[in-house]
Enzyme design. Structure first.
Site, short mmCIF file in Angstrom:
data_model
loop_
_atom_site.label_atom_id
_atom_site.label_comp_id
_atom_site.label_asym_id
_atom_site.label_seq_id
_atom_site.Cartn_x
_atom_site.Cartn_y
_atom_site.Cartn_z
CB CYS A 90 -0.97 0.00 1.19
SG CYS A 90 -0.21 0.45 2.77
CG ASP B 236 -8.74 8.83 17.78
OD1 ASP B 236 -9.93 9.17 17.75
OD2 ASP B 236 -8.27 7.97 17.02
CB CYS C 277 -1.76 -3.15 4.10
SG CYS C 277 -0.14 -3.26 3.32
CB ALA D 157 -2.82 3.90 13.89
N GLY E 202 -11.42 -24.40 -10.52
CA GLY E 202 -10.02 -24.62 -10.87
C GLY E 202 -9.52 -25.99 -10.48
CG HIS F 107 -1.28 12.39 17.49
ND1 HIS F 107 -1.87 11.43 16.70
CD2 HIS F 107 -2.29 12.95 18.20
CE1 HIS F 107 -3.18 11.41 16.94
NE2 HIS F 107 -3.45 12.32 17.84
CD GLU G 14 -16.74 -17.76 -7.72
OE1 GLU G 14 -16.97 -16.65 -8.22
OE2 GLU G 14 -17.02 -18.84 -8.28
CB CYS H 183 -2.38 -15.05 -1.76
SG CYS H 183 -2.02 -13.51 -0.90
#
Length: 1346
Positions: free
Chosen positions: A47, A370, A52, A348, A1097, A361, A1276, A117
């Site tokens: 990202c 916050d 992430c 976070a 598959g 911050h 799926e 993955c």
């Protein structure tokens, strides 16, 4: 350009090895350095904004203040390389390798099936590893906290947590463990009884196999760095780049002098604020000052009056400091500290808290901060220092507004923050509401403080501050002033609401929208605070035996739940599946929970993804230039300025394409006209990615706007803008049936789109060969043959000159079926034109902007039914937003219509569907392919009928479900017997009926919190609706040493297809899987493959592998008969000597499937997967938040090839579906620009979103003769079952509305975000408008405390 002066040496360590950099670029990040300079590609780029966790590494440093070594996780994409002076970095490669010795963390995440993955796995490993370096036996709470900043799109998190829990000191989940017995042990022992067949198992891995964690074996902190910190370098270090200079002073005095010299230069510590703005907004600072080496900024001072925390302390350090101080002081003195700690727990992720500094911050003054609201109401003060001396300023509304008179002067820095103790009779609280519970920016946050005159409930001082309602933190000073002297009662609350809504005004065009929701939260938070304080006052009065304690209004038990926040708990659950038959040979791996073939490589970072391929000789980098207009004519494209920049080689436009430029209405590179923001116009090719990105900003495109501009389905309907003809299915006589029913209901359903958010963005590497126009293409795709054909047509060369290679894909979910072909074609044009290899890697923002996602849907229904709930007629009309080109929208419309009936037998049906053409990027294939959107319409009809009949939704579902062998609306025959079994087993395993009663009881006892429970059935059709799409081929080689190479047409996306294929080959050839290997999917080895999609598959490729193995075994039969006692190696050697071919092509012609749309009938699907899911939630009616209490899933997998992989697929797709229906929300500007282009704005589920209890069962004793070994494709189907959470939320909302006498049949809106839930729980607070607060309505809210 003048040459910069020589830089100082940057000294740090990576994985125990010393790194000395003499020409470091201050604009570079640790991630870039690791991947490009050190070739440590285990740390992933996903990202680029720290959101992430895929690039998580551990940084260790010797703290000069505490004199202790600190280990902390960071996101390498945000860490400036120059900030690492004197630190030690540990990456996933540094803790273990399959070539030497793997670390227990790596072993356990793989063997617990926590990788799919594998793209997120190194980050997960490093977060857990860092936790264990600090806490070798962590608590489960610490584990959850450590993983809170890591995203996974595949696994559903449960197995990742399972692996981490094996290290925890309190890891025994079963309540019976205290008695020495565990329910799972009992089941397992029963299943292992000799002679028992096909028993149920709950064991997916064996803890006994795990190597123990030995902290003494970890890398030591480099002694050289210890010496460096004991005798710190006092001189200023400077690092000069091409555009930026990084200056790191060694003393506070030097820093202050530098601030005088460079007053505009920002101070940079964690880079969590500056980094993302530099990346996304192009901010540029020629001088950066780093105070990281100045110990004075990290000093913590405790006094009897308060706490002073150094501005350089990280938020994680601040959290520890506050927790320690809270434990030392009486509660009355820690009110502010507790409020800060509460906000820090959800601020976070762990990595960002480790990096972000308190000072940064505060000074950033983000509107969503916050901490600033709490510090403001807590009367915190800022200690400033400059070369001229020190001063203190209050952190108040003037500072937060940035008024010059109360702000830092350019030459000043923030040294520390003073936070006073709270006083006797003072109460401080903090609140926040975000899209999800953890790791999400708040929609609104608040902090409130009240001080009472001693011994009274009279307000002596009051302070209220909000975040998220303006451009910075807003302090409601006027309102608070007017409330001084008031008693803490309903009249005060009434006036406070009126005053606050007048003062904290939100215009209709407020930044970020959600205006009514935010207004409601402003007063809802105040109401919570009112109740909290009232409860505390009553406790104090009771404690002190105050005789006049009756002066405080009583709070009924029904309303106390409003005070409690939802806690974060570690998910638990049981996974059950049918054990293999006891007669099955031990060497046969089919049906066993085999670990993913690449699991250990995922965990060590040694699994190679597309962009991990080393830089090729003469390689160039490509970056795309996209449209900034939604619908416009291209007047001109000016490239000269871009081409003049250093390193830029060329700019590829449509004119450079020698063959076809995509389809007539779907160009790869725009010609004359653009149809959406994000459409690709041209591509810059340069020597580095940075040079190419800078050049894209210099490409000048002149537009002329065109009309109409259409963004929504409603606009498309109005303009009659459609991509394809209407699709329609009908049976019975709908109109006649409507006339004969007792009741009819009409309604609308809105389902939002969804971003694929595969962790690995789109990427491709094209390498031109020196002869015959050959190309090697390494690409992250689900369909390499489509890429091959597309590149062939684009370059106008034969397909046989192009070879596509797919080693593995970092998640696809349908988003890598069509899109990679266009990107591969553009990159190939660049490669051919320049004669250089071309690497194209999309940033997350560009990927989300360009590639489209799941189709948003608008559905209208009319349902006719009898009073007993029997549905006699259903008429559904669906519109999907296809975007600007056709793509897969016609097929999605067809599948949506075919699947709309779900599990229900309704005699009179009419389904119609249209795909709308709009000026948004084209939407495309996505897991479930229309089913998750369309079936939500059907299930919404069920709940509407239930509400109208006064019956429970599950009763309506049961009454209308298919019961016997029957035909679908398109006349395909099927047996619903497994469906009924799944439904009944789900009801049984979830104890649904008793829990329904418990939910009702809870709701009677609680006014501001409500529970909901729902169970949904599923009939999911697998496969493509065409026979030719079900064919598959495989190639199996046996080498003379007995080893076997298997190649097939499927692509490894994380769904474990390669693992399953080797299980098939192992069974067929009767040899262990260890003899076998799969290298990659290649169009040169297996041609004309079909996309790995539609859940088939493993089905079709397994048949092809089976066929190839059977051919080979048939050839070997005479040799085996001749020498039955021989070994496999003996037989292969003999076969070779006898000139028997040891290579075979396997082929499967495919399942028959067809659909005649003119007749409205066919057999479009090979088979169905059946399932059911039950979910229970609890909602907060005042904020819209929800907690997932429990989910039970029963799925008909028949005979699973690999239960661990299949259960992982079910869990992962369920969590992804849950995201679709609850948190994942796409936001666009009025100009059609996608706002939600990163994990900060677009919230996929995190580890804290997993249901507290999450059980998955594979239906036992189920068979299907059609598929390989009677297995089913499950990739799926679980997606739709996530809707059980949606309907549980809707059930809770319906309970609220019934109680408040509001109509139950409200418009169904997915996702069920906190905004939707809060506004659907209509009450006096949602109805308030500034200046028009009705006293009666407020008093009706507060009558609860009488």
């Amino acid at each position: 350009m003048p040459c910069p002066p020589p830089s100082d040496e940057l000294v740090f360590f990576v994985n125990g090895r010393k790194v000395i950099e003499r020409n470091v670029d201050p604009e570079g990040t640790l991630l870039t350095f690791l991947r490009k300079n050190l070739r440590l590609t285990g740390t992933k780029y996903a990202c680029g904004g720290g959101g992430c966790g895929a690039c998580t590494v551990m940084v260790s440093k010797n703290d000069p203040v505490s004199k202790k070594i600190r280990h902390f996780s960071v996101t390498a994409c945000l860490v400036p390389i120059c900030s690492l002076y004197g630190t030690a970095v540990t990456t996933v490669e540094g803790i273990g390798s399959i070539k030497t010795r793997i670390h227990p963390v790596q072993e356990r995440i793989a063997k617990c099936h926590g990788t799919q993955c594998g793209f997120c796995t190194p980050g997960m490993v490093m977060s857990m590893y860092t936790l264990l370096r600090n806490h070798p036996q962590p608590s489960e709470e610490q584990l959850m906290e450590a993983l809170g900043g890591n995203l996974c799109r595949c696994s559903g998190y449960r197995p990742i947590l399972e692996s981490g829990r094996t290290f925890c000191m309190d890891s025994d989940g079963c309540q019976q463990k205290r008695t020495g017995q565990c329910c799972l042990d009992q089941e397992e022992s029963a299943s292992s009884t000799p002679g028992r067949r096909n028993e149920i198992s709950t064991k997916l891995f064996s803890k006994e196999e795990f190597q123990p964690l030995d902290p003494t074996q970890e890398l030591i902190f480099p002694p050289e760095l210890l010496r460096m910190t004991e005798n710190p370098e006092k001189r200023t270090l400077s690092f000069y780049g091409e555009r930026v200079t990084w200056i790191s002073p060694g003393t506070l005095k030097d820093l202050l002098q530098l601030k005088v010299k460079h007053p505009e230069a920002p101070l940079i510590l964690g880079n969590t604020s500056l980094g993302p703005t530099v990346k996304s907004q192009g901010q540029f600072h020629p001088i950066l000052l780093s105070p990281a080496r100045i110990p004075e900024l990290s000093v913590v001072t405790k006094t009897s009056e308060g706490l002073t925390i150094g501005a350089g302390c990280s938020l994680a350090q601040m959290k520890d400091i506050l927790a320690e101080r809270i434990s030392e002081l009486p509660e009355e003195k820690t009110q502010t500290y507790q409020a800060l700690l509460k906000q820090l727990q959800s601020l976070a992720g762990q990595q960002i808290r480790n990096m972000a500094s308190l000072g940064g911050h505060i000074v950033s003054r983000h509107c969503y901060s916050d901490l600033n609201p709490v510090l403001a109401v807590g009367n915190a003060a800022l200690n400033l220092v400059s070369a001229e001396g020190t001063r203190q300023i209050p952190l108040n509304e003037h500072f937060l507004a940035g008024l010059e008179s109360t702000d830092l002067k350019p030459e000043e820095i923030l040294e520390s923050v003073y936070i006073p103790h709270s006083r006797k009779g003072e109460f401080v609280s903090a609140f926040r509401q975000a899209q999800c519970q953890q790791n999400a920016l708040p929609h609104v946050n608040a902090s409130m403080r009240v001080l009472f005159k001693e011994g009274t409930d009279s307000v002596e001082d009051l302070s209220i501050a909000y975040g998220g309602v303006g451009t910075t933190t807003v302090c409601a000073q006027k309102s608070c002033q007017q409330l001084l002297g008031r008693r803490w009662n309903e009249l005060m609350l009434d006036e406070a609401c009126r005053l606050l809504l007048d003062e904290v005004s939100l215009p209709g065009s407020a930044l970020g929208g959600r205006v009514e929701f935010k207004r409601t939260l402003v007063v809802s938070f105040l109401f919570k605070f009112y109740l909290e304080v009232l409860q505390e006052l009553k406790k104090l009065a009771k404690l002190l035996s105050v005789p006049d304690s009756r002066r405080y209004p009583d709070i009924s038990d029904r309303f106390l739940s409003a005070i409690k926040d939802f806690s974060v708990t570690t998910p638990r659950g049981v996974q059950t599946y049918q054990s293999v038959d006891s007669c099955q040979p031990l060497r046969d791996p089919v049906g066993h929970p085999i670990m993913h073939l690449s699991g250990l490589k995922h965990a060590t970072g040694e699994a190679m993804f597309c962009d991990d391929i080393p830089v090729v000789d003469r390689e160039l980098f490509m970056v795309l230039v996209t449209s900034s207009r939604a619908h416009a004519k291209i007047i001109s494209i000016e490239l000269s300025e871009a081409l003049e920049l250093p390193g830029v080689v060329d700019v590829i436009t449509a004119e450079d394409i020698p063959g076809t430029n995509g389809a007539e209405d779907d160009r790869f590179l725009a010609v004359d006209e653009v149809l959406c923001v994000g459409q690709i116009i041209c591509a810059v090719v340069a020597e580095t990615d940075i040079q190419a990105k800078r050049a894209t900003e210099k490409v000048k495109i002149t537009y002329e706007d065109l009309e109409p501009v259409i963004f929504t389905i409603q606009d498309a309907i109005k303009h009659n803008s459609f991509l394809c003809p209407e699709k329609k299915l009908e049976k019975g006589n709908v109109e006649e049936a409507f006339e004969k029913v007792d009741q009819t209901v009409e309604g609308e359903v809105h389902v939002g789109g969804q971003e694929h958010f595969y962790m690995e963005t789109q990427r491709v590497l094209v390498i031109p060969k020196t002869e015959d126009k050959e190309l090697d293409i390494f690409v992250s795709t689900q369909d390499p043959t489509h890429v091959q054909k597309t590149v062939s047509a684009t370059l106008n060369i034969p397909i046989n000159r192009i070879t596509c290679h797919v080693k593995r894909v970092g998640g696809g979910f349908g988003g890598k079926v069509g899109r990679p072909a266009a990107l591969g074609a553009i990159a190939a044009v660049g490669a051919v034109k320049t004669g250089h290899p071309i690497r194209l890697v999309l940033d997350r923002e560009d990927d989300m902007l360009i590639t489209g996602g799941r189709h948003p849907l608008f559905g209208k229904y009319k349902v006719g039914f009898m009073n007993n709930g029997r549905i006699k007629a259903l008429d559904v009309e669906c519109y999907i937003n296809g975007g600007c080109t056709l793509d897969d929208s016609e097929m999605v419309t067809e599948f949506l219509i075919l699947k709309l009936e779900n599990a229900y037998k309704i005699r009179n049906l009419r389904f119609r569907g249209r795909a709308c053409r709009t000026n948004l990027p084209s939407n495309t294939a996505f897991r479930g392919f229309g089913f998750p959107q369309g079936t939500l319409v059907t299930e919404s009809c069920i709940t509407a009928v239930a509400a109208r009949c006064g019956l429970l939704p599950e009763k309506i579902r049961e009454k209308n479900m298919y019961k016997t062998v029957d035909k679908t609306i398109y006349k395909q025959a099927f047996s619903p017997e497994p469906l009924i079994r799944c439904w009944n087993e789900c009801l049984d395993k979830s104890s649904f009926h008793s829990r329904r009663t418990q939910v009702d009881e809870f709701n009677k006892k609680n006014y501001w919190k409500k529970k909901g429970i729902a169970v949904v059935p599923m009939k999911f059709s697998v496969g493509f609706a065409a026979t030719s799409y079900h064919q598959a081929a495989a190639l199996v080689h046996i080498y003379t040493d007995g080893s076997v190479l298997v190649t097939h047409g499927g692509n490894e996306l994380g769904q474990g297809i390669h693992t399953k294929m080797l299980q098939v080959a192992s069974r067929e050839l009767k040899i262990p899987m260890s003899y076998m290997h799969i290298c990659e999917t290649s169009t040169a080895a297996v041609p004309n493959t079909i996309a790995t999609a539609a859940s088939i598959g493993a089905d079709v490729n397994g048949r092809a592998v089976q066929n190839a193995c059977q051919i080979l075994l048939k050839r070997l039969e005479p040799i085996i008969k001749k020498n039955p006692e021989g070994t496999w190696e003996d037989w292969i050697e003999a076969a070779f000597e006898q000139r028997i071919s040891l290579s075979a092509t396997g082929y499967f012609r495919g399942y028959k499937a067809f659909m005649d749309w003119d007749k409205g009938e066919g057999d479009p699907f090979p088979y169905y997967v059946y399932g059911a899911a039950c979910s229970e939630v609890e909602i907060d009616c005042l904020t819209g938040a929800h907690k997932k209490i429990r989910t039970d899933i029963v799925m008909d997998a028949c005979c699973s090839l690999n239960p661990a992989i299949d259960i992982g697929q079910i869990e992962g797709s369920f969590i992804q579906g849950m995201g679709l229906y609850t948190t994942e929300e796409l936001k666009y500007s009025p100009e059609g620009i996608l706002y939600s282009r990163s994990p900060n704005e677009y919230k996929i589920p995190t580890i804290t979103d997993v249901p507290e209890e999450f059980n998955v069962s594979l239906l036992p004793s189920s068979q299907t003769p059609l598929t390989i070994y009677s297995s089913k494709g499950l990739g799926e189907s679980g997606m739709f079952l996530g809707s059980s959470v949606f309907f549980a939320i809707a059930d809770a909302v319906a309970s609220v509305r019934r109680e408040r006498d509001i109509a139950e049949d409200f418009t169904v809106q997915s996702p069920a975000t906190p905004e939707w839930v809060r506004m659907a729980c209509a009450d006096q607070f949602t109805e308030m408008n500034p200046g028009s607060v009705r006293v009666a309505s407020i008093q009706s809210a507060t009558c609860l405390v009488q």
